[in-house]
Motif scaffolding. Sequence first.
Motif, short mmCIF file in Angstrom:
data_model
loop_
_atom_site.label_atom_id
_atom_site.label_comp_id
_atom_site.label_asym_id
_atom_site.label_seq_id
_atom_site.Cartn_x
_atom_site.Cartn_y
_atom_site.Cartn_z
N GLY A 146 1.15 -62.41 -12.57
CA GLY A 146 1.40 -61.04 -13.00
C GLY A 146 0.16 -60.17 -13.05
N ASP A 147 -0.03 -59.49 -14.18
CA ASP A 147 -1.14 -58.54 -14.32
C ASP A 147 -2.51 -59.20 -14.28
OD1 ASP A 147 0.88 -56.73 -14.62
OD2 ASP A 147 0.34 -56.10 -16.66
N ALA A 148 -2.57 -60.51 -14.45
CA ALA A 148 -3.87 -61.18 -14.47
C ALA A 148 -4.45 -61.40 -13.07
CB ALA A 148 -3.75 -62.54 -15.16
N GLU A 149 -3.66 -61.23 -12.04
CA GLU A 149 -4.16 -61.47 -10.70
C GLU A 149 -5.23 -60.45 -10.33
OE1 GLU A 149 -1.11 -62.25 -7.78
OE2 GLU A 149 -0.11 -63.68 -9.10
N PHE A 168 0.23 -63.42 -19.83
CA PHE A 168 0.03 -62.27 -18.95
C PHE A 168 1.35 -61.54 -18.72
CE2 PHE A 168 -2.15 -65.98 -16.69
CZ PHE A 168 -3.27 -65.96 -17.52
N PRO A 169 1.36 -60.22 -18.79
CA PRO A 169 2.57 -59.48 -18.42
C PRO A 169 2.95 -59.80 -16.97
CG PRO A 169 1.01 -58.04 -19.55
CD PRO A 169 0.28 -59.32 -19.26
N GLY A 170 4.22 -60.09 -16.75
CA GLY A 170 4.70 -60.38 -15.41
C GLY A 170 4.47 -61.81 -14.94
N LYS A 171 3.98 -62.67 -15.81
CA LYS A 171 3.69 -64.06 -15.44
C LYS A 171 4.98 -64.88 -15.30
CE LYS A 171 1.37 -68.14 -17.43
NZ LYS A 171 0.66 -68.64 -18.62
N THR A 217 -1.12 -63.28 -4.98
CA THR A 217 -1.84 -62.34 -4.13
C THR A 217 -2.22 -63.05 -2.84
OG1 THR A 217 -2.71 -61.25 -6.10
CG2 THR A 217 -3.75 -60.71 -4.01
N THR A 231 -8.19 -60.64 -11.76
CA THR A 231 -9.09 -60.66 -12.91
C THR A 231 -9.99 -61.87 -12.85
OG1 THR A 231 -7.40 -59.57 -14.28
CG2 THR A 231 -9.18 -60.71 -15.44
N ARG A 241 -8.98 -61.55 -22.63
CA ARG A 241 -8.08 -60.40 -22.41
C ARG A 241 -6.65 -60.70 -22.80
NH1 ARG A 241 -8.92 -57.31 -16.80
NH2 ARG A 241 -7.33 -56.07 -17.87
N TRP A 242 -6.21 -61.97 -22.56
CA TRP A 242 -4.84 -62.35 -22.87
C TRP A 242 -4.85 -63.67 -23.61
CZ3 TRP A 242 -5.81 -60.58 -17.71
CH2 TRP A 242 -5.25 -59.33 -17.42
#
Length: 205
Positions: free
Chosen positions: A86-89, A105-108, A23, A91, A99-100
């Motif tokens: 991925g999805d953790a950005e 993480f999905p997309g990591k 990001t 957070t 959470r994971w």
Amino acid sequence: MHLALVRHGQTDWNLRGLMQGRTDIPLNATGRSQAEATVALLDPADWDLVVSSPLIRARETAAILADGLGLSVGAEYDALVEQDFGDAEGTLVSEIDERWPGRAFPGKEPDEEVGPRGIRALERIAVDHPDARVLAVAHGTLIRHVLAELSGHHPRSYPKLDNLSVSRVVRAEAAWQVHTVGGAVFDDVLPTLLPAAEVEVGARA
């Protein structure tokens, strides 16, 4: 070749404890001040140019360092970019493990790909600037993975790197060696590091 991996300055997401990854967040006022303060700690006679990751926080840091040291800003190297989380950005880092579990993480970007990618960046810089002394502004996780790849240790056993910390590596006879980790002499950090194979075995047990 002498090269220093420099972590970028602080961003608002760093301040808030958010997972940043790819990001593209700019420096905040503190981050710019950190870069300006670091200029006074570096001898311009020791360096030839500054390069960086393409992310804006790294480019801004590189520009401040180069301006203060009277150096030119070189190319952006895509392979110096931070690990993709991925999805953790975005957070809170404090919530990540809950959470994971296992940080899957999905997309990591796979962990095992980060260090080799960073090494490719070092090799490219060495080709582009043979025998130069280069400041390369990058990202905390990427830098830890690169150092771990070079030393044969697990990246998670490397200490967290502060903003604007400097980790020096040297290339001699086609091999890279870690000289400092965030400003600390490598031999002083070595007792705290775990071999990569040992951690992998423990993770599977």
